[in-house]
Design an enzyme around this catalytic site. Structure first.
Site, mmCIF file in Angstrom:
data_model
loop_
_atom_site.group_PDB
_atom_site.id
_atom_site.type_symbol
_atom_site.label_atom_id
_atom_site.label_comp_id
_atom_site.label_asym_id
_atom_site.label_seq_id
_atom_site.Cartn_x
_atom_site.Cartn_y
_atom_site.Cartn_z
ATOM 1 N N SER A 139 0.870 -1.182 0.000
ATOM 2 C CA SER A 139 0.000 0.000 0.000
ATOM 3 C C SER A 139 0.900 1.223 0.000
ATOM 4 O O SER A 139 2.061 1.148 0.437
ATOM 5 C CB SER A 139 -0.855 -0.011 1.276
ATOM 6 O OG SER A 139 -1.387 1.268 1.549
ATOM 7 N N TYR A 152 -2.638 -1.175 10.214
ATOM 8 C CA TYR A 152 -2.584 -1.330 8.755
ATOM 9 C C TYR A 152 -1.261 -0.778 8.211
ATOM 10 O O TYR A 152 -0.572 -1.438 7.418
ATOM 11 C CB TYR A 152 -3.774 -0.621 8.108
ATOM 12 C CG TYR A 152 -3.894 -0.876 6.627
ATOM 13 C CD1 TYR A 152 -4.465 -2.057 6.159
ATOM 14 C CD2 TYR A 152 -3.423 0.042 5.693
ATOM 15 C CE1 TYR A 152 -4.578 -2.305 4.798
ATOM 16 C CE2 TYR A 152 -3.532 -0.198 4.334
ATOM 17 C CZ TYR A 152 -4.113 -1.379 3.887
ATOM 18 O OH TYR A 152 -4.211 -1.625 2.536
HETATM 19 P P1 NAP Z 1 -11.256 -6.356 -0.376
HETATM 20 O O1 NAP Z 1 -12.142 -6.119 -1.524
HETATM 21 O O2 NAP Z 1 -11.773 -6.195 1.000
HETATM 22 O O3 NAP Z 1 -10.624 -7.804 -0.552
HETATM 23 C C1 NAP Z 1 -9.872 -8.385 0.464
HETATM 24 C C2 NAP Z 1 -9.617 -9.806 0.076
HETATM 25 O O4 NAP Z 1 -8.874 -10.443 1.141
HETATM 26 C C3 NAP Z 1 -10.912 -10.584 -0.096
HETATM 27 O O5 NAP Z 1 -10.788 -11.472 -1.196
HETATM 28 C C4 NAP Z 1 -11.002 -11.368 1.193
HETATM 29 O O6 NAP Z 1 -11.704 -12.579 1.000
HETATM 30 C C5 NAP Z 1 -9.527 -11.657 1.453
HETATM 31 N N1 NAP Z 1 -9.293 -12.075 2.826
HETATM 32 C C6 NAP Z 1 -9.479 -11.364 3.968
HETATM 33 N N2 NAP Z 1 -9.201 -12.136 5.029
HETATM 34 C C7 NAP Z 1 -8.832 -13.362 4.543
HETATM 35 C C8 NAP Z 1 -8.436 -14.569 5.129
HETATM 36 N N3 NAP Z 1 -8.340 -14.713 6.461
HETATM 37 N N4 NAP Z 1 -8.127 -15.625 4.332
HETATM 38 C C9 NAP Z 1 -8.223 -15.505 2.979
HETATM 39 N N5 NAP Z 1 -8.591 -14.371 2.360
HETATM 40 C C10 NAP Z 1 -8.891 -13.316 3.146
HETATM 41 O O7 NAP Z 1 -9.988 -5.411 -0.454
HETATM 42 P P2 NAP Z 1 -9.012 -5.008 -1.655
HETATM 43 O O8 NAP Z 1 -9.052 -3.529 -1.717
HETATM 44 O O9 NAP Z 1 -9.254 -5.812 -2.867
HETATM 45 O O10 NAP Z 1 -7.613 -5.376 -1.005
HETATM 46 C C11 NAP Z 1 -6.743 -6.366 -1.543
HETATM 47 C C12 NAP Z 1 -5.338 -6.049 -1.063
HETATM 48 O O11 NAP Z 1 -4.946 -4.780 -1.576
HETATM 49 C C13 NAP Z 1 -5.234 -5.938 0.458
HETATM 50 O O12 NAP Z 1 -4.026 -6.491 0.891
HETATM 51 C C14 NAP Z 1 -5.245 -4.434 0.677
HETATM 52 O O13 NAP Z 1 -4.609 -4.096 1.886
HETATM 53 C C15 NAP Z 1 -4.498 -3.960 -0.531
HETATM 54 N N6 NAP Z 1 -4.698 -2.573 -0.876
HETATM 55 C C16 NAP Z 1 -5.918 -2.112 -1.276
HETATM 56 C C17 NAP Z 1 -6.060 -0.778 -1.636
HETATM 57 C C18 NAP Z 1 -7.350 -0.215 -2.110
HETATM 58 O O14 NAP Z 1 -7.432 1.000 -2.345
HETATM 59 N N7 NAP Z 1 -8.390 -0.990 -2.302
HETATM 60 C C19 NAP Z 1 -4.970 0.080 -1.571
HETATM 61 C C20 NAP Z 1 -3.748 -0.423 -1.155
HETATM 62 C C21 NAP Z 1 -3.621 -1.752 -0.825
HETATM 63 P P3 NAP Z 1 -12.762 -13.199 2.044
HETATM 64 O O15 NAP Z 1 -13.455 -12.076 2.748
HETATM 65 O O16 NAP Z 1 -13.620 -14.000 1.125
HETATM 66 O O17 NAP Z 1 -11.941 -14.047 2.942
#
Ligand code: NAP
Length: 249
Positions: A139, A152
Site C-alpha cells: 500500500s 494497517y
Molecule cells: P477487499 O475487496 O476487501 O478484498 C480483500 C480480500 O482479502 C478478499 O478477497 C477477502 O476474501 C480476502 N481475505 C481477507 N481475510 C482473509 C483470510 N483470512 N483468508 C483468505 N482471504 C482473506 O480489499 P481489496 O481492496 O481488494 O484489497 C486487496 C489487497 O490490496 C489488500 O491487501 C489491501 O490491503 C491492498 N490494498 C488495497 C487498496 C485499495 O485502495 N483498495 C490500496 C492499497 C492496498 P474473504 O473475505 O472472502 O476471505
C-alpha cells in the site's frame, strides 16, 4: 525471447490469496488471461469473477494447514508451482478506538504474518521447480503515515520490508520477490470513502491523474512481476497509485 512472449505465463502455476473479490480477484483474472493456471483463495464461498476464469477454493490464509495442503495438491496435479500473490488483506480502523491492541494484532496477523507463512510454504515448491515469483500487495501506507490505522500502516510497512528480506535470501536461487503498491482503488475495502463525495474528491485530487484506480489497473503490474518480462527485477516496489506518492504541490 521476443519481448511480448516474455510476458506470457503459459505453463506457470499460480496461487492468489484474497481472490474472492477486489484486487486479488482482478490479479487472478489477469494472470489467467496471460496464460497461467491460476488458483485463488478466500474465505467466501465464491469469487466475484464467476466460474471458469480461474479455479477458486474456499480457504483461510490464517489456516496454514489448509494452504499447505492446497500447495501440495497443485504440485501433485501440475508438477510445479511458480507464482504466489499475497493479496489477502484487512483494515479495521473502526475498531481502533474500542480495542487498539487486538485491532493492531489481528491486522498484523493477516496482512503480514499470513503473507510470510504463505511465502514460506510456497518457497520449497518454487525452489524445486526452478522458477519463482512472489508478489506482495502492500500500500502507499507502507511508506507514508496515514491517520487512525497504525496496524494497517505497520503491517504494510512490514510486508514491504519482508519482501526485501526474502528477495535477499532467495535471489541467489532464482526466486524473485516484489511489491505491488496500490494507491486508492475502488473495492469493498475502500467503498465508504469512495461513496462519500468529499472523501472521494480529496483522494482523487491527491493523485497526479486526478482519479481513483480500478482493480483492472493492477493486473498488468502483476503479470509483469510474475513473468520473465521482469526477470531482473527483485526486492522492488512497483507503485500503481496514479502518482499519489510522487506528487509534490
Ligand atoms: P477487499 O475487496 O476487501 O478484498 C480483500 C480480500 O482479502 C478478499 O478477497 C477477502 O476474501 C480476502 N481475505 C481477507 N481475510 C482473509 C483470510 N483470512 N483468508 C483468505 N482471504 C482473506 O480489499 P481489496 O481492496 O481488494 O484489497 C486487496 C489487497 O490490496 C489488500 O491487501 C489491501 O490491503 C491492498 N490494498 C488495497 C487498496 C485499495 O485502495 N483498495 C490500496 C492499497 C492496498 P474473504 O473475505 O472472502 O476471505
Amino acid at each position: 525471447m521476443n519481448v511480448l512472449d516474455s510476458f506470457k505465463l503459459d505453463g506457470r502455476v499460480a496461487l492468489v490469496t484474497g481472490a474472492s473479490r477486489g484486487i486479488g480477484c482482478a490479479i487472478a483474472r489477469g494472470l489467467s488471461e496471460a496464460g497461467a493456471c491460476v488458483y485463488g483463495i478466500g474465505r467466501s464461498s465464491d469469487t466475484e469473477a464467476g466460474e471458469g476464469i480461474f479455479q477458486y477454493r474456499q480457504s483461510d490464509v490464517l489456516d496454514k494447514d489448509s494452504v499447505s495442503r492446497l500447495l501440495a495438491e497443485l504440485v501433485e496435479r501440475h508438477g510445479r508451482f511458480d507464482v504466489l500473490v499475497n493479496a489477502a488483506g484487512i483494515t479495521m480502523p473502526d475498531q481502533m478506538e474500542a480495542d487498539p491492541l487486538t485491532t493492531f494484532q489481528r491486522t498484523l496477523d493477516l496482512n503480514l504474518v499470513a503473507a510470510f507463512a504463505c511465502s514460506y510454504l510456497a518457497l520449497p515448491h518454487m525452489l524445486s521447480g526452478g522458477y519463482g515469483s512472489i508478489i506482495n500487495v502492500t500500500s502507499i501506507g507502507s511508506a507514508l503515515g496515514f491517520p487512525g490505522n497504525p496496524g494497517y500502516v505497520a503491517s504494510k510497512g512490514g510486508l514491504a520490508a519482508m519482501t526485501r528480506a526474502l528477495a535477499r535470501d532467495y535471489g541467489g536461487q532464482g526466486i524473485r520477490v516484489n511489491n505491488i503498491v496500490p494507491g486508492y482503488v475502488h473495492t469493498a475495502m475502500t467503498h465508504t470513502s469512495y461513496s462519500d463525495p468529499a472523501l472521494h474528491a480529496a483522494r482523487a485530487e491527491r493523485t497526479m491523474l486526478g482519479r481513483w484506480g480500478s482493480v483492472a489497473e493492477l493486473s498488468g503490474a502483476a503479470v509483469f512481476l510474475a513473468s520473465p518480462a521482469s526477470s531482473y527485477v527483485t526486492g522492488a516496489d512497483l507503485v500503481v497509485d496514479g502518482g499519489w506518492s510522487a506528487k509534490g504541490l
